[in-house]
Design an enzyme around this catalytic site. Structure first.
Site, PDB file in Angstrom:
ATOM      1  CG  HIS A   1      -7.934  19.309 -10.462  1.00  0.00           C
ATOM      2  ND1 HIS A   1      -8.210  19.754  -9.193  1.00  0.00           N
ATOM      3  CD2 HIS A   1      -7.964  17.947 -10.371  1.00  0.00           C
ATOM      4  CE1 HIS A   1      -8.394  18.714  -8.383  1.00  0.00           C
ATOM      5  NE2 HIS A   1      -8.257  17.616  -9.084  1.00  0.00           N
TER       6      HIS A   1
ATOM      7  NE  ARG B   1      -8.551  17.924  -3.372  1.00  0.00           N
ATOM      8  CZ  ARG B   1      -8.800  17.017  -4.321  1.00  0.00           C
ATOM      9  NH1 ARG B   1      -7.984  16.861  -5.341  1.00  0.00           N
ATOM     10  NH2 ARG B   1      -9.885  16.257  -4.249  1.00  0.00           N
TER      11      ARG B   1
ATOM     12  CD  GLU C   1      -7.634  23.037  -8.509  1.00  0.00           C
ATOM     13  OE1 GLU C   1      -8.686  22.441  -8.781  1.00  0.00           O
ATOM     14  OE2 GLU C   1      -6.596  22.451  -8.205  1.00  0.00           O
TER      15      GLU C   1
HETATM   16  C1  8YV Z   1     -11.528  15.119  -9.774  1.00  0.00           C
HETATM   17  C2  8YV Z   1      -9.945  14.735  -7.780  1.00  0.00           C
HETATM   18  O1  8YV Z   1     -11.057  16.206 -10.497  1.00  0.00           O
HETATM   19  O2  8YV Z   1     -10.242  12.480  -7.213  1.00  0.00           O
HETATM   20  C3  8YV Z   1     -10.049  13.610  -6.814  1.00  0.00           C
HETATM   21  O3  8YV Z   1      -9.918  13.869  -5.617  1.00  0.00           O
HETATM   22  O4  8YV Z   1      -9.540  15.784  -7.462  1.00  0.00           O
HETATM   23  C4  8YV Z   1     -10.314  14.505  -9.210  1.00  0.00           C
HETATM   24  O5  8YV Z   1     -10.183  13.215  -9.623  1.00  0.00           O
HETATM   25  C5  8YV Z   1     -12.701  15.643  -9.006  1.00  0.00           C
HETATM   26  O6  8YV Z   1     -13.137  14.819  -7.989  1.00  0.00           O
HETATM   27  C6  8YV Z   1     -13.840  15.936  -9.975  1.00  0.00           C
HETATM   28  O7  8YV Z   1     -14.737  14.871 -10.137  1.00  0.00           O
END
Ligand code: 8YV
Length: 314
Positions: free
Chosen positions: A280, A233, A262
């Site tokens: 991301h 993150r 973002e």
């Molecule tokens: C995805 C993420 O971009 O799993 C996570 O925490 O940040 C990512 O795999 C996000 O959840 C979009 O579906």
């Protein structure tokens, strides 16, 4: 009567979208030109929310949904979920652990290779004709024999360490809780981990406990020859300190898949030559996005049929 749910974002898997439609009365917030009105019209009937790791669910949205029972997160990170608003109401939360580990670890190592071997710069060197002009070309640095520090030693951190071993890169980790079943040495602190490492991988969850912990001091400890890789993150890294360190050479380079705000990436960061940036996309593969979406469907189905949840967030 099918349970009514809010779908905050579309899954790229047609099968997942088809199953959601088949089993639930879906209100597609991602499609609405006026999300607020859509939510307002159905709020008192909504029993579930399918959301993403980035969107999560806010305290405000949770408060608008009096019959909410379950929030199914399509992702591993739950830092955008307002747990304080959900817990007292007994609202359940699920996420998608396990299925995205390999893809995210692959991207982390890809970012390391792209950064240390300067792949984007070499790509432009060829495309721009600089090679044909015999323009000078800087040497890269080898991976073999270097040391990696992994901040956050969960599934993804471990999968990165495993991959790095094949490159001749030894790993240490740091996280507050000692990991019992590993031979990987644990540093005494994040700062010490950075000091002992050529590469620092950020794999810790986002949220209040980790906000800005990769700060100017940690970046200075990683040093001018060091490379920071962040696939977790953006909030874990002090982005202003990172830009400063990369600009003045306190830190060597960075490979970043995640950012503080973002999709906004500061121009000062994008302008630096010693960074490789991706939008991301750690879990953004056909296979993994299908598996994640399937877990969202499976969790929702389990909840509404009274079966145990496959992947509840404890
Ligand atoms: C995805 C993420 O971009 O799993 C996570 O925490 O940040 C990512 O795999 C996000 O959840 C979009 O579906």
């Amino acid at each position: 009567m099918k349970p009514e749910i809010l779908v905050m974002a579309a899954s790229p898997s047609p099968s997942v979208m088809e199953q959601l439609e088949r089993h639930f009365a879906c209100h597609h917030v991602w499609q609405a030109s006026d999300a607020d009105s859509l939510i307002g019209a159905v709020a008192d009937r909504v029993r579930g929310v399918a959301t993403t790791g980035i969107i999560g669910i806010s305290e405000e949205l949770a408060a608008r949904l009096p019959r909410l029972e379950i929030v199914a997160v399509n992702g591993i990170g739950v830092d955008a979920v307002a747990f304080d608003a959900l817990r007292p109401r007994g609202i359940r939360v699920t996420n998608t652990p396990g299925v995205l580990t390999d893809d995210v670890a692959d991207l982390a190592v890809t970012l390391l290779l792209a950064t240390t071997r300067r792949i984007p710069a070499l790509d432009s060197y060829v495309r721009s004709g600089a090679w044909a002009r015999k323009a000078p070309l800087a040497l890269a640095r080898s991976l073999r024999g270097k040391a990696a520090g992994i901040y956050g030693y969960g599934r993804i951190g471990r999968a990165i360490a495993q991959r790095l071993q094949a490159f001749g890169v030894a790993s240490r980790y740091y996280q507050p809780r000692v990991v019992a079943d590993t031979d990987t040495p644990r540093a005494a602190s994040l700062r010490e981990l950075a000091e002992q490492s050529d590469y620092l991988f950020v794999c810790a969850p986002g949220g209040a406990a980790t906000r800005g912990v990769v700060d100017a001091e940690v970046l200075a400890a990683l040093g001018p020859g060091g490379t920071l890789i962040n696939i977790a993150r953006g909030s874990v890294v002090d982005e202003a300190a990172l830009i400063e360190a990369l600009s003045n050479g306190t830190l060597g380079a960075a490979g970043l898949d995640v950012f503080e705000h973002e999709p906004h990436v500061p121009q000062a960061l994008a302008a630096l030559p010693n960074v490789v940036l991706t939008p991301h996309v750690g879990s953004l593969t056909t296979e993994t996005r299908h598996a994640m979406g399937q877990l969202v469907v499976d969790n929702l189905l389990a909840h509404f049929s009274g079966a145990p949840l496959p992947t509840p967030v404890p």
